[in-house]
Design a protein around this motif. Structure first.
Motif, PDB file in Angstrom:
ATOM      1  N   UNK A 121      47.231  45.543  28.047  1.00 16.56           N
ATOM      2  CA  UNK A 121      46.700  44.519  28.945  1.00 16.56           C
ATOM      3  C   UNK A 121      46.934  43.154  28.331  1.00 16.56           C
ATOM      4  N   UNK A 122      47.090  42.163  29.190  1.00 14.60           N
ATOM      5  CA  UNK A 122      47.343  40.813  28.738  1.00 14.60           C
ATOM      6  C   UNK A 122      46.660  39.825  29.688  1.00 14.60           C
ATOM      7  N   UNK A 123      46.278  38.652  29.189  1.00 15.74           N
ATOM      8  CA  UNK A 123      45.643  37.663  30.067  1.00 15.74           C
ATOM      9  C   UNK A 123      46.593  37.248  31.188  1.00 15.74           C
ATOM     10  N   UNK A 124      46.043  37.116  32.382  1.00 13.25           N
ATOM     11  CA  UNK A 124      46.832  36.609  33.500  1.00 13.25           C
ATOM     12  C   UNK A 124      46.864  35.086  33.410  1.00 13.25           C
ATOM     13  N   UNK A 125      48.057  34.508  33.443  1.00 12.47           N
ATOM     14  CA  UNK A 125      48.179  33.059  33.297  1.00 12.47           C
ATOM     15  C   UNK A 125      48.696  32.379  34.554  1.00 12.47           C
ATOM     16  N   UNK A 126      48.587  33.063  35.689  1.00  8.43           N
ATOM     17  CA  UNK A 126      49.154  32.505  36.922  1.00  8.43           C
ATOM     18  C   UNK A 126      48.142  31.752  37.772  1.00  8.43           C
ATOM     19  N   UNK A 127      46.851  31.835  37.420  1.00  3.41           N
ATOM     20  CA  UNK A 127      45.846  31.158  38.228  1.00  3.41           C
ATOM     21  C   UNK A 127      45.760  29.674  37.865  1.00  3.41           C
ATOM     22  N   UNK A 128      45.710  28.791  38.864  1.00  2.00           N
ATOM     23  CA  UNK A 128      45.635  27.360  38.579  1.00  2.00           C
ATOM     24  C   UNK A 128      44.284  26.969  37.986  1.00  2.00           C
ATOM     25  N   UNK A 129      44.253  25.812  37.333  1.00  2.00           N
ATOM     26  CA  UNK A 129      43.022  25.333  36.707  1.00  2.00           C
ATOM     27  C   UNK A 129      42.039  24.785  37.730  1.00  2.00           C
TER      28      UNK A 129
ATOM     29  N   UNK B 179      53.372  37.354  44.508  1.00  2.00           N
ATOM     30  CA  UNK B 179      53.488  36.131  43.715  1.00  2.00           C
ATOM     31  C   UNK B 179      52.851  36.235  42.337  1.00  2.00           C
ATOM     32  N   UNK B 180      52.296  37.409  42.011  1.00  2.00           N
ATOM     33  CA  UNK B 180      51.747  37.620  40.678  1.00  2.00           C
ATOM     34  C   UNK B 180      50.422  36.933  40.436  1.00  2.00           C
ATOM     35  N   UNK B 181      49.630  36.747  41.483  1.00  2.00           N
ATOM     36  CA  UNK B 181      48.338  36.093  41.330  1.00  2.00           C
ATOM     37  C   UNK B 181      47.377  36.944  40.494  1.00  2.00           C
ATOM     38  N   UNK B 182      46.360  36.291  39.947  1.00  2.00           N
ATOM     39  CA  UNK B 182      45.332  37.005  39.200  1.00  2.00           C
ATOM     40  C   UNK B 182      44.174  37.449  40.065  1.00  2.00           C
ATOM     41  N   UNK B 183      44.075  36.867  41.277  1.00  2.00           N
ATOM     42  CA  UNK B 183      43.052  37.235  42.251  1.00  2.00           C
ATOM     43  C   UNK B 183      43.691  37.329  43.626  1.00  2.00           C
ATOM     44  N   UNK B 184      42.967  37.952  44.548  1.00  2.00           N
ATOM     45  CA  UNK B 184      43.345  37.906  45.956  1.00  2.00           C
ATOM     46  C   UNK B 184      42.432  36.878  46.616  1.00  2.00           C
ATOM     47  N   UNK B 185      42.968  35.794  47.151  1.00  2.00           N
ATOM     48  CA  UNK B 185      42.113  34.792  47.783  1.00  2.00           C
ATOM     49  C   UNK B 185      41.282  35.398  48.918  1.00  2.00           C
ATOM     50  N   UNK B 186      40.035  34.978  49.010  1.00  2.00           N
ATOM     51  CA  UNK B 186      39.176  35.436  50.105  1.00  2.00           C
ATOM     52  C   UNK B 186      39.583  34.731  51.393  1.00  2.00           C
ATOM     53  N   UNK B 187      39.667  35.484  52.473  1.00  2.00           N
ATOM     54  CA  UNK B 187      39.854  34.891  53.797  1.00  2.00           C
ATOM     55  C   UNK B 187      38.544  35.104  54.545  1.00  2.00           C
TER      56      UNK B 187
END
Length: 239
Positions: free
Chosen positions: A64-72, A137-145
């Protein structure tokens, strides 16, 4: 590397359900020995190898590795409900651009006004589109709709650090509003025809900054993607 989202923390071995197994084996043509990522939204990507490519694929968790694709910065999009299937394109593209959540928002000029039953059915479709775009797109989360809300109800619940309403009638340039240390921002986009003046004034009274996306008038499905791109650039998330 391909990614799948799961609703549990992956352990040493994972058995995928039939739908996910069919997706990776039939649609993506993956086979035994291939690698993919699993993510459960805990901030990590789990590198897995396919051990069994059957109807219920078996994966071995290798690391496992930290996901670094989420914006700040967390961006919440309040999108004026558009006509037709434009919302589907908006959800897909904004998910790829890093949006945190999307709320279809009813405004005075929203032509499309689905009833509660239709809105719930659409929401299921929207959630699936967000999931697929997040995986691609390799996101770290699935955005809520979120479920559809009126603009006044949406604003009342909005707890973002900064609220921005984009208005074709003019406003502040984004470069004068966005700073790199911004933690959360809400973006309000009108439907076809834009916002009415009383809506703009209401948002202003609630603390929103009225902003512009330039001298050209953008389509309702173009504006949120342009806004997100600019916000990500100005906050250092496109570097």
């Amino acid at each position: 590397m391909q990614k799948l989202f799961v609703d549990f923390v992956p352990d040493e071995q994972v058995v995928l359900d039939r739908e996910q197994s069919r997706h990776i084996i039939k649609s993506l043509r993956m086979k035994k020995g291939d690698m993919l990522y699993l993510s459960c939204g805990d901030g990590y990507d789990y590198g897995c190898m396919i051990e069994d490519a059957g109807d219920e694929a078996v994966l071995k968790v290798c690391y496992k590795q930290p996901n670094n694709s989420e914006p700040s910065v967390k961006v919440s999009l309040y999108q004026g409900v558009p006509k037709g299937d434009k919302m589907e394109d908006i959800i897909q593209k904004c998910t790829e651009m890093g949006v945190s959540q999307i709320t279809p928002t009813l405004t005075h000029r929203s032509v499309s006004r689905p009833d509660e039953k239709s809105a719930k059915k659409k929401n299921q479709r929207y959630q699936k589109i967000a999931l697929e775009a997040a995986q691609q797109s390799g996101r770290g989360i699935v955005p809520a709709v979120n479920q559809m809300e009126s603009i006044k109800s949406a604003v009342e619940k909005d707890e973002s650090q900064l609220k921005i309403l984009f208005y074709e009638g003019g406003g502040e340039p984004l470069k004068n509003i966005i700073t790199k240390d911004l933690n959360s921002v809400s973006v309000y986009i009108g439907p076809e025809g834009g916002f009415e003046k009383d809506e703009v004034e209401y948002l202003r009274e609630k603390g929103a900054v009225i902003a512009s996306l330039g001298k050209r008038i953008l389509r309702t499905q173009t504006a949120p993607v342009a806004a997100l791109t600019a916000i990500m650039l100005l906050t250092g998330n496109l570097e």
